[in-house]
Design a protein around this motif. Structure first.
Motif, PDB file in Angstrom:
ATOM      1  N   SER A 145      -5.249   4.499   2.401  1.00  0.00           N
ATOM      2  CA  SER A 145      -6.567   3.878   2.114  1.00  0.00           C
ATOM      3  C   SER A 145      -7.368   2.618   2.794  1.00  0.00           C
ATOM      4  O   SER A 145      -6.911   3.061   4.069  1.00  0.00           O
ATOM      5  CB  SER A 145      -5.752   3.127   1.487  1.00  0.00           C
ATOM      6  N   ARG A 165      -0.059  13.684  -1.845  1.00  0.00           N
ATOM      7  CA  ARG A 165      -0.406  14.301  -1.547  1.00  0.00           C
ATOM      8  C   ARG A 165      -1.657  14.228  -0.503  1.00  0.00           C
ATOM      9  O   ARG A 165      -1.521  15.101   0.143  1.00  0.00           O
ATOM     10  CB  ARG A 165      -2.144  12.871  -2.488  1.00  0.00           C
ATOM     11  N   TYR A 166      -1.087  13.296   0.485  1.00  0.00           N
ATOM     12  CA  TYR A 166      -1.354  13.309   2.572  1.00  0.00           C
ATOM     13  C   TYR A 166      -1.012  14.201   2.845  1.00  0.00           C
ATOM     14  O   TYR A 166      -1.406  14.887   3.470  1.00  0.00           O
ATOM     15  CB  TYR A 166      -1.884  11.681   2.932  1.00  0.00           C
ATOM     16  N   ASP A 176       0.621  -1.076  -0.093  1.00  0.00           N
ATOM     17  CA  ASP A 176      -0.305  -0.069   0.003  1.00  0.00           C
ATOM     18  C   ASP A 176       1.051   1.402   0.327  1.00  0.00           C
ATOM     19  O   ASP A 176       0.457   2.452  -0.351  1.00  0.00           O
ATOM     20  CB  ASP A 176      -1.157  -0.133   1.102  1.00  0.00           C
ATOM     21  N   ARG A 220       3.317   8.451  -4.349  1.00  0.00           N
ATOM     22  CA  ARG A 220       2.378   9.448  -5.212  1.00  0.00           C
ATOM     23  C   ARG A 220       0.950  10.038  -4.280  1.00  0.00           C
ATOM     24  O   ARG A 220       1.009  10.992  -3.610  1.00  0.00           O
ATOM     25  CB  ARG A 220       1.496   9.170  -6.217  1.00  0.00           C
ATOM     26  N   ARG A 221       0.620   8.385  -3.585  1.00  0.00           N
ATOM     27  CA  ARG A 221      -0.854   8.872  -1.882  1.00  0.00           C
ATOM     28  C   ARG A 221       0.142   9.684  -1.298  1.00  0.00           C
ATOM     29  O   ARG A 221      -0.633  10.155  -0.147  1.00  0.00           O
ATOM     30  CB  ARG A 221      -1.751   7.506  -2.693  1.00  0.00           C
ATOM     31  N   SER A 278       2.958   4.384  -2.289  1.00  0.00           N
ATOM     32  CA  SER A 278       2.420   4.774  -2.527  1.00  0.00           C
ATOM     33  C   SER A 278       2.901   6.001  -2.652  1.00  0.00           C
ATOM     34  O   SER A 278       2.662   6.833  -1.866  1.00  0.00           O
ATOM     35  CB  SER A 278       1.132   5.003  -3.303  1.00  0.00           C
TER      36      SER A 278
END
Length: 219
Positions: free
Chosen positions: A215, A145-146, A137, A141-142, A139
């Motif tokens: 997520s 963003r967070y 899990d 990019r994620r 990532s």
């Protein structure tokens, strides 16, 4: 009356700075000032009905009609995490929210529609725990963003790598997270073995407000 010494609310983050901000907001909203209201923190929102915490426990609350009328945007209405001034009549179970104390920061999202409106998801957050479950899990990019959401909210981000016991190379996973989040603390934890839990617990202490981002299932 400035309400400086409130042990229960202090466990939720109330301090001298909030007391001063509350006093100023109360004086601006009512001729009687802080004598007319009590400080409270919003714990939950259910279609403009709220669960709040006051010094003697939790209570239900509704928004005063005048307060709703004066709001020029949705983000001016109470949100989870807000400090508010409430009036409570003896014998009545529901409090009335008279004003929102100016926020120190907030997580805001845009809502779709004919016009784009901002909705405050959580206010006055101290630390944002960004969770990513190992091994699959994480990532970049994620995570970035967070991190942007956390910094914009005024909260301090902490990256939490969960299920570390499932990672084949935990050092490599931590190194990847550190590269993606320079200057941000990275904590790898396992609910199964207890590894890293003490470091995570250091961020979850009375008086601090934390949110969990990630997520579904990452926590």
């Amino acid at each position: 009356m400035t309400h400086p010494d409130l042990p229960h609310l202090a466990s939720l983050g109330w301090d001298a700075t909030w007391a001063a901000a509350f006093q100023a907001a109360a004086e601006a909203s009512s001729p009687r000032g802080a004598d007319a209201v009590l400080p409270a923190r919003v714990l939950a929102e259910h279609r403009e009905r709220y669960t709040i915490s006051v010094e003697d426990g939790d209570a239900s609350a509704v928004l005063a009609g005048r307060t709703r009328h004066l709001a020029t945007a949705r983000e001016e209405l109470p949100a989870v995490g807000d400090w508010v001034g409430v009036a409570r009549n003896e014998g009545e179970g529901t409090a009335v929210i008279r004003f929102v104390v100016p926020r120190r920061g907030a997580f805001v999202r845009k809502t779709a529609g004919d016009t784009t409106a901002a909705q405050v998801v959580a206010a006055n957050v101290d630390v944002a725990l960004i969770a990513a479950a190992l091994p699959g899990d994480l990532s970049t990019r994620r995570l970035e963003r967070y991190l942007t959401l956390a910094w914009e909210s005024g909260a301090t981000p902490v990256v939490v790598l969960t299920k570390r016991d499932l990672a084949e190379d935990i050092d490599a996973a931590i190194a990847e997270a550190v590269r993606s989040a320079p200057g941000v603390e990275v904590v790898a934890v396992s609910a199964l073995t207890g590894d890293g839990v003490d470091r995570l617990a250091a961020h979850l202490v009375p008086g601090r407000t934390a949110v969990l981002l990630g997520s579904s299932g990452a926590g």
